[in-house]
Motif scaffolding. Structure first.
Motif, PDB file in Angstrom:
ATOM      1  N   VAL A  57      42.634  44.632  51.380  1.00  0.00           N
ATOM      2  CA  VAL A  57      42.072  45.278  50.074  1.00  0.00           C
ATOM      3  C   VAL A  57      43.274  45.255  49.125  1.00  0.00           C
ATOM      4  CG1 VAL A  57      41.089  47.323  48.788  1.00  0.00           C
ATOM      5  CG2 VAL A  57      40.169  46.524  51.129  1.00  0.00           C
ATOM      6  N   ARG A  58      44.325  45.977  49.792  1.00  0.00           N
ATOM      7  CA  ARG A  58      45.637  46.024  48.830  1.00  0.00           C
ATOM      8  C   ARG A  58      45.897  44.798  48.151  1.00  0.00           C
ATOM      9  NH1 ARG A  58      50.935  48.839  51.340  1.00  0.00           N
ATOM     10  NH2 ARG A  58      51.534  46.454  51.632  1.00  0.00           N
ATOM     11  N   ASN A  59      45.922  43.734  49.087  1.00  0.00           N
ATOM     12  CA  ASN A  59      46.308  42.577  48.101  1.00  0.00           C
ATOM     13  C   ASN A  59      45.336  41.881  47.175  1.00  0.00           C
ATOM     14  OD1 ASN A  59      48.699  42.239  49.774  1.00  0.00           O
ATOM     15  ND2 ASN A  59      47.564  41.057  51.305  1.00  0.00           N
ATOM     16  N   LYS A  60      44.300  42.230  47.261  1.00  0.00           N
ATOM     17  CA  LYS A  60      43.150  41.830  46.340  1.00  0.00           C
ATOM     18  C   LYS A  60      43.016  42.689  45.168  1.00  0.00           C
ATOM     19  CE  LYS A  60      39.864  40.040  49.547  1.00  0.00           C
ATOM     20  NZ  LYS A  60      40.029  38.572  49.640  1.00  0.00           N
ATOM     21  N   LEU A  61      43.528  43.935  45.288  1.00  0.00           N
ATOM     22  CA  LEU A  61      43.672  44.934  44.216  1.00  0.00           C
ATOM     23  C   LEU A  61      44.897  44.551  43.356  1.00  0.00           C
ATOM     24  CD1 LEU A  61      42.419  47.501  42.947  1.00  0.00           C
ATOM     25  CD2 LEU A  61      44.200  48.772  44.279  1.00  0.00           C
ATOM     26  N   ALA A  62      46.048  44.331  44.036  1.00  0.00           N
ATOM     27  CA  ALA A  62      47.163  43.930  43.479  1.00  0.00           C
ATOM     28  C   ALA A  62      46.667  42.447  42.490  1.00  0.00           C
ATOM     29  CB  ALA A  62      48.370  43.545  44.403  1.00  0.00           C
TER      30      ALA A  62
END
Lengths: 234, 202
Positions: free
Chosen positions: B125-130
């Motif tokens: 999720v963190r990567n996609k958000l970034a």
């Protein structure tokens, strides 16, 4: 993504004409209906921060919030010591802190504006009307104190015709030294309610303001709408 | 000259974001089921029953181990994938995101790591958000390059964090154009009245 996944406070109902638009946040509620006091106070704060001039004091809202805070004080004190209510007490104090912070921020934002242009606020009837009673007395004492300081440190040493606080020289018709804020600036605005075509330029250009739009727009174009509550500044 | 201060600071944006509603599953109950606050009535709090509360309340309960936070629908790995697709597919506009998506996501990523489970794994999720934030930021930069005069611009879909990113640049440029227009108007006006016909300056 579910467009209406927020809650009981969401007043949105109808999607706007553009297909891409979804209302997520409860904080997109329109006008004053169904909006919590927190939301109203937040909007008042942001409007004050972004607008170049001081806006009408929200007396009713502030009094209501202050009354709520006071009521809660007694409630929280009553819960002191009861073990069952410990969690509730903590939650309520936290909420109280939040509301207090927001209220203070609103009042402080207004005080800052008063300090910037106290002279012109006291001088113009229309602006004076927008202040609360306490703010008016603050503005006068601030202006007097500032004036006293200016006189004693600088003005009394200038030639006699140039010692005025408000005029550049004795005999000037207008009080040119009083600072009035510059209204020619751009702001980010969120449209809370359909406003249709709004006059936007000297040549009869108009802008269309639909509910839910976020716009970068001249303050002068939306000034009246902000007062009416149809638009809020971001 | 130092850059002008932002009228809304990031901490204040976070403060406003904490008022947004989020779903939790409490593992306790409270006397009278509801908590009567100044602004609103929160609850009903019953063990294992999903309830929507403001994020500040959710985080407080979570900190005291009294509730489990459920990931909001727009922050799941699939939603973010869709959002990225939509962003890439529409170069002229921004996909609608919750106004406080940045603040809420950061709050959850920092304080409620256990909400990211299963297919909505924390790092995914963190990567996609970034990624999403990057795509949007590039679009904003493109848009900024295209400012060439005063105009009323519709910027639907941008969040508070993003408005702050472009505020000084965007508003500053538009304000400057406004000032220049005023100067131009002041300079060309006397010519019009003196000759009685329009004669352009340039």
């Amino acid at each position: 993504m579910d467009p209406n996944d927020s809650s009981q406070r969401d007043q949105s109902g109808q999607p706007s004409t553009s297909g891409m638009h979804h209302e997520y946040a409860t904080q997109d509620g329109s006008l004053d209906m169904g909006c919590s006091d927190f939301e109203l106070l937040k909007r008042a704060l942001l409007n004050e921060r972004m607008a170049p001039e001081i806006l009408q004091y929200k007396e009713e809202l502030v009094e209501r919030v202050k009354a709520g805070l006071k009521r809660q004080e007694t409630e929280i004190d009553a819960m002191e010591g009861q073990r069952d209510y410990e969690l509730v007490r903590q939650v309520l104090s936290y909420e109280q802190d939040r509301v207090r912070f927001l209220l203070k921020a609103y009042l402080r934002a207004r005080l800052e504006k008063i300090e910037q242009s106290a002279g012109s606020m006291l001088d113009t009837e229309a602006l004076r009307e927008r202040l609360s009673k306490q703010e008016r007395s603050y503005a006068s004492s601030f202006f007097v104190a500032m004036g006293r300081y200016m006189k004693s440190s600088v003005l009394n040493d200038l030639p006699p015709n140039y010692q005025s606080l408000v005029k550049r020289y004795e005999g000037e018709a207008e009080k040119r030294l009083l600072d009035t804020p510059d209204e020619a600036k751009y702001v980010f605005a969120r449209v809370l309610d359909d406003c249709g075509q709004v006059p936007d330029g000297p040549d009869g250009q108009t802008a269309e303001l639909r509910r839910g739009d976020t716009m970068a727009i001249k303050y002068t174009t939306v000034k009246a709408l902000v007062e009416a509550g149809q638009v809020c500044l971001l | 000259m130092p850059p002008p201060q932002l009228p809304v600071r990031p901490e204040e944006l976070e403060f406003f974001a904490e008022e947004e509603l989020i779903q939790i599953v409490p593992n306790c109950s409270v006397p009278n089921k509801y908590i009567e606050g100044i602004l609103d009535r929160y609850g009903p709090f019953e063990p294992n029953r999903v309830v929507e509360v403001p994020t500040w309340l959710a985080l407080q309960l979570h900190k005291r181990n009294k509730a489990r936070i459920l990931l909001p629908a727009w922050l799941t790995s699939d939603s973010l994938d869709e959002a990225i697709e939509r962003e890439r597919g529409s170069p002229d506009s921004f996909s609608a995101q919750p106004y406080h998506y940045m603040e809420l996501a950061c709050l959850l990523l920092e304080h409620a790591k256990d909400a990211f489970t299963g297919s909505d794994d924390y790092f995914k999720v963190r990567n996609k958000l970034a990624q999403l934030v990057n795509v949007r930021r590039h679009k904003m930069e493109e848009g900024l390059r295209q400012i060439s005069g005063t105009a009323t611009v519709r910027v639907n879909g941008l969040g508070g964090y993003e408005l702050n990113l472009i505020r000084n640049n965007f508003q500053g440029a538009l304000d400057m154009f406004l000032k220049l227009e005023a100067v131009e108007a002041a300079v060309s006006a006397p010519l019009v009245s003196a000759t009685g016909t329009f004669s352009s300056m340039s």
